[in-house]
Design a protein around this motif. Structure first.
Motif, short mmCIF file in Angstrom:
data_model
loop_
_atom_site.label_atom_id
_atom_site.label_comp_id
_atom_site.label_asym_id
_atom_site.label_seq_id
_atom_site.Cartn_x
_atom_site.Cartn_y
_atom_site.Cartn_z
N GLU A 137 9.04 11.76 0.40
CA GLU A 137 8.57 12.71 1.41
C GLU A 137 9.72 13.56 1.94
N VAL A 138 10.90 12.97 2.07
CA VAL A 138 12.07 13.73 2.51
C VAL A 138 12.40 14.80 1.47
N SER A 139 12.43 14.40 0.21
CA SER A 139 12.74 15.34 -0.87
C SER A 139 11.71 16.46 -0.95
N ARG A 140 10.45 16.11 -0.74
CA ARG A 140 9.41 17.13 -0.80
C ARG A 140 9.60 18.16 0.32
N GLY A 141 10.01 17.68 1.50
CA GLY A 141 10.27 18.59 2.60
C GLY A 141 11.45 19.50 2.33
N ILE A 142 12.50 18.95 1.73
CA ILE A 142 13.69 19.75 1.41
C ILE A 142 13.35 20.81 0.36
N LEU A 143 12.63 20.41 -0.67
CA LEU A 143 12.30 21.34 -1.76
C LEU A 143 11.38 22.46 -1.29
N SER A 144 10.55 22.18 -0.30
CA SER A 144 9.64 23.20 0.23
C SER A 144 10.23 23.94 1.42
N GLU A 147 0.83 -1.19 0.00
CA GLU A 147 0.00 0.00 0.00
C GLU A 147 0.87 1.24 0.00
N ARG A 148 0.57 2.20 -0.86
CA ARG A 148 1.28 3.46 -0.86
C ARG A 148 0.90 4.23 0.39
N GLU A 149 1.83 4.98 0.91
CA GLU A 149 1.58 5.76 2.10
C GLU A 149 0.60 6.90 1.80
N VAL A 150 0.44 7.24 0.54
CA VAL A 150 -0.47 8.31 0.15
C VAL A 150 -1.39 7.80 -0.94
N GLN A 151 -2.49 8.50 -1.13
CA GLN A 151 -3.50 8.03 -2.07
C GLN A 151 -3.41 8.68 -3.44
N GLN A 152 -2.68 9.78 -3.56
CA GLN A 152 -2.64 10.46 -4.85
C GLN A 152 -1.87 9.64 -5.88
N PRO A 153 -2.06 9.95 -7.17
CA PRO A 153 -1.37 9.21 -8.24
C PRO A 153 0.15 9.25 -8.05
N LEU A 154 0.79 8.18 -8.54
CA LEU A 154 2.23 8.07 -8.34
C LEU A 154 2.98 9.22 -8.98
N GLN A 155 2.44 9.79 -10.06
CA GLN A 155 3.09 10.93 -10.70
C GLN A 155 3.24 12.10 -9.72
N GLU A 156 2.34 12.18 -8.76
CA GLU A 156 2.38 13.26 -7.79
C GLU A 156 3.19 12.89 -6.55
N VAL A 157 3.56 11.64 -6.44
CA VAL A 157 4.29 11.17 -5.26
C VAL A 157 5.79 11.11 -5.53
N LEU A 158 6.15 10.55 -6.68
CA LEU A 158 7.55 10.39 -7.04
C LEU A 158 8.24 11.74 -7.17
N VAL A 159 9.46 11.86 -6.64
CA VAL A 159 10.21 13.11 -6.74
C VAL A 159 11.47 12.85 -7.56
N LEU A 160 11.53 13.44 -8.75
CA LEU A 160 12.68 13.32 -9.65
C LEU A 160 13.22 14.73 -9.89
N THR A 161 14.45 14.96 -9.50
CA THR A 161 15.05 16.29 -9.60
C THR A 161 16.12 16.33 -10.68
N LYS A 162 16.54 17.53 -11.02
CA LYS A 162 17.58 17.70 -12.02
C LYS A 162 18.86 16.99 -11.60
N PRO A 163 19.59 16.41 -12.56
CA PRO A 163 20.87 15.78 -12.22
C PRO A 163 21.92 16.82 -11.88
N LEU A 164 22.95 16.39 -11.18
CA LEU A 164 24.08 17.27 -10.91
C LEU A 164 24.81 17.50 -12.22
N MET A 165 25.20 18.74 -12.45
CA MET A 165 25.78 19.07 -13.75
C MET A 165 26.78 20.20 -13.63
N VAL A 166 27.53 20.37 -14.68
CA VAL A 166 28.47 21.48 -14.77
C VAL A 166 27.68 22.76 -15.00
#
Length: 422
Positions: free
Chosen positions: A349-356, A22-41
């Motif tokens: 959830e950790v990433s969402r807290g950091i980003l906010s 069971e997902r910890e949240v009910q919203q669609p996975l697109q709204e749960v998954l956190v994908l950020t920009k890669p580290l870059m030059v």
């Protein structure tokens, strides 16, 4: 015996429940998954901060003061493998994602060029050397990725290249990576263990392990190690240091690259940001006069040039701005195929807290992930069970040469539910 995490509830050795269905949240996975920009030059001149809004989520204030406070009770020489950092020192991604980005995020595809049938063995080796340098992406001063939990996975595809990582050991922390590109005949296997130690005004990270790249059509295997990383507090800097050796037994070529002082991948340009090296034949022995004797020079202008001492001139074999700048974050393509163990989901959830900038939320979410890891380990011990990786198997018995070597269970990595957009 089930040893994976790809079903709703998975058990290892008759009873290790790793992850919930069971997902910890009910919203669609697109709204749960956190994908950020890669580290870059940074694609801008030194001192130009006009684009800082693009990576504002990766910066942390009052770095020196906060770092010194954090390490005030840590003795120089201490092993920091189990040291717990607060979320304010993390950027929003796991170390598995950071490792994976080195392979699947590139503005220019130089990996497939390595397997070209239109070049001779020396040219292929030269291209592999350039590719190996491209793996050393920038660090963010004062920020580090999350320490992966045992069994955590990360699976991403970039064009025809499929990449999968798994945290195969927790103590010591060992990450395994397997990537295959059937179209270009590429097979890649990494296993590495970072060993960070506090040294007063800096943290030195020795990266143990091995990286192999197979060019299937040519029957060539290239073996290389990783440079070490030095994180300096005064003045703040993230440096790649140490010696990297690249070798190919089938062709007899070998390269030695020496990273020194501040890495050219850093945010500040300097003539000290350099790596030098050479390519030579292992026969005659390496201590003999190297032939053909090509010399490498990594310039602070973000380019790697090879110089032919026999009068062949110079040419660029790697341009960091072409390969490691203006990179896009991966996107979710197939939500139904995402495993509960996926890094971007485990730490969402950790990433969402950091980003906010909700540090209390990030702190509680990070504690929940770590406590779940401890609870599962305690449950395994109580049942007398040993955890087994899903995608890799140990291929050595703890020998001195490769104590953390693993082999992939599957020959080819399948396409991933997360892809790199182009």
């Amino acid at each position: 015996m089930e040893i994976g995490i790809d079903k709703p509830i998975q058990r290892v050795n008759n009873g290790d429940q790793r992850w919930k269905d069971e997902r910890e949240v009910q919203q669609p996975l697109q709204e749960v998954l956190v994908l950020t920009k890669p580290l870059m030059v940074a694609d801008r001149p030194a001192g130009d901060h006009s684009d800082d809004d693009d990576d504002v989520e990766y910066r942390t204030p009052n770095l020196v003061q906060r770092v010194l406070s954090l390490f005030k009770n840590v003795r120089p020489g201490s092993d920091l493998t189990t040291f717990q950092l607060p979320p304010s020192f993390n950027y929003p991604k796991s170390q598995l994602q950071a490792y994976g980005e080195m392979v699947y995020c590139a503005g220019k595809d130089i990996l497939s060029d390595c397997s070209s049938t239109k070049c001779d063995p020396l040219e292929r080796f030269t291209r592999v050397v350039g590719w190996s340098i491209s793996m050393n992406r920038p660090g963010i001063i004062g920020l580090v990725p999350y320490n992966p939990v045992l069994g955590e996975t990360h699976h991403v595809s970039s064009r025809s290249l499929n990449v999968r990582l798994e945290q195969v050991s927790h103590r010591p922390p060992v990450t395994a990576l397997h990537a295959t590109d059937h179209r270009h005949g590429v097979d890649m296997l990494w296993f590495q263990r970072p060993v960070p130690k506090f040294q007063g005004t800096r943290v030195e990270v020795e990266v143990q392990g091995k990286r192999t790249l197979k060019l299937v059509e040519h029957g060539e295997t290239y073996v290389m190690n990783s440079p070490n990383m030095t994180i300096r507090f005064i003045p703040p800097a993230v440096d790649w240091t140490g010696t990297v050796k690249v070798s190919c037994r089938e062709t007899g070529y070998e390269a030695e690259l020496n990273y020194s002082t501040s890495s050219f991948f850093g945010r500040r340009s300097s003539a000290k940001h350099s790596v030098t090296g050479k390519i030579y034949k292992t026969s005659p022995p390496p201590d003999a006069s190297p032939t053909p004797g090509n010399n490498y020079k990594l310039l602070y202008t973000f380019t790697v040039k090879i110089r032919d001492p026999n009068g062949g001139g110079e040419r660029v074999i790697y341009n960091a701005k072409e390969v490691a700048s203006k990179l896009k974050a991966p996107i979710l393509k197939d939500p139904q195929s995402v495993l509960p163990s996926e890094s971007a989901l485990v730490w969402s959830e950790v990433s969402r807290g950091i980003l906010s900038r909700d540090w209390e939320k990030a702190k509680e979410a990070k504690r929940a992930v770590e406590e779940k890891q401890r609870d599962m380990a305690k449950a395994r011990r109580s049942r007398g069970e040993v955890w087994v990786p899903k995608y890799f198997t140990p291929s050595s018995n703890g020998g001195d040469d490769d104590p953390y070597e693993y082999s992939p269970i599957e020959t080819l990595v399948p396409p991933a539910p997360i892809v790199v957009p182009f």
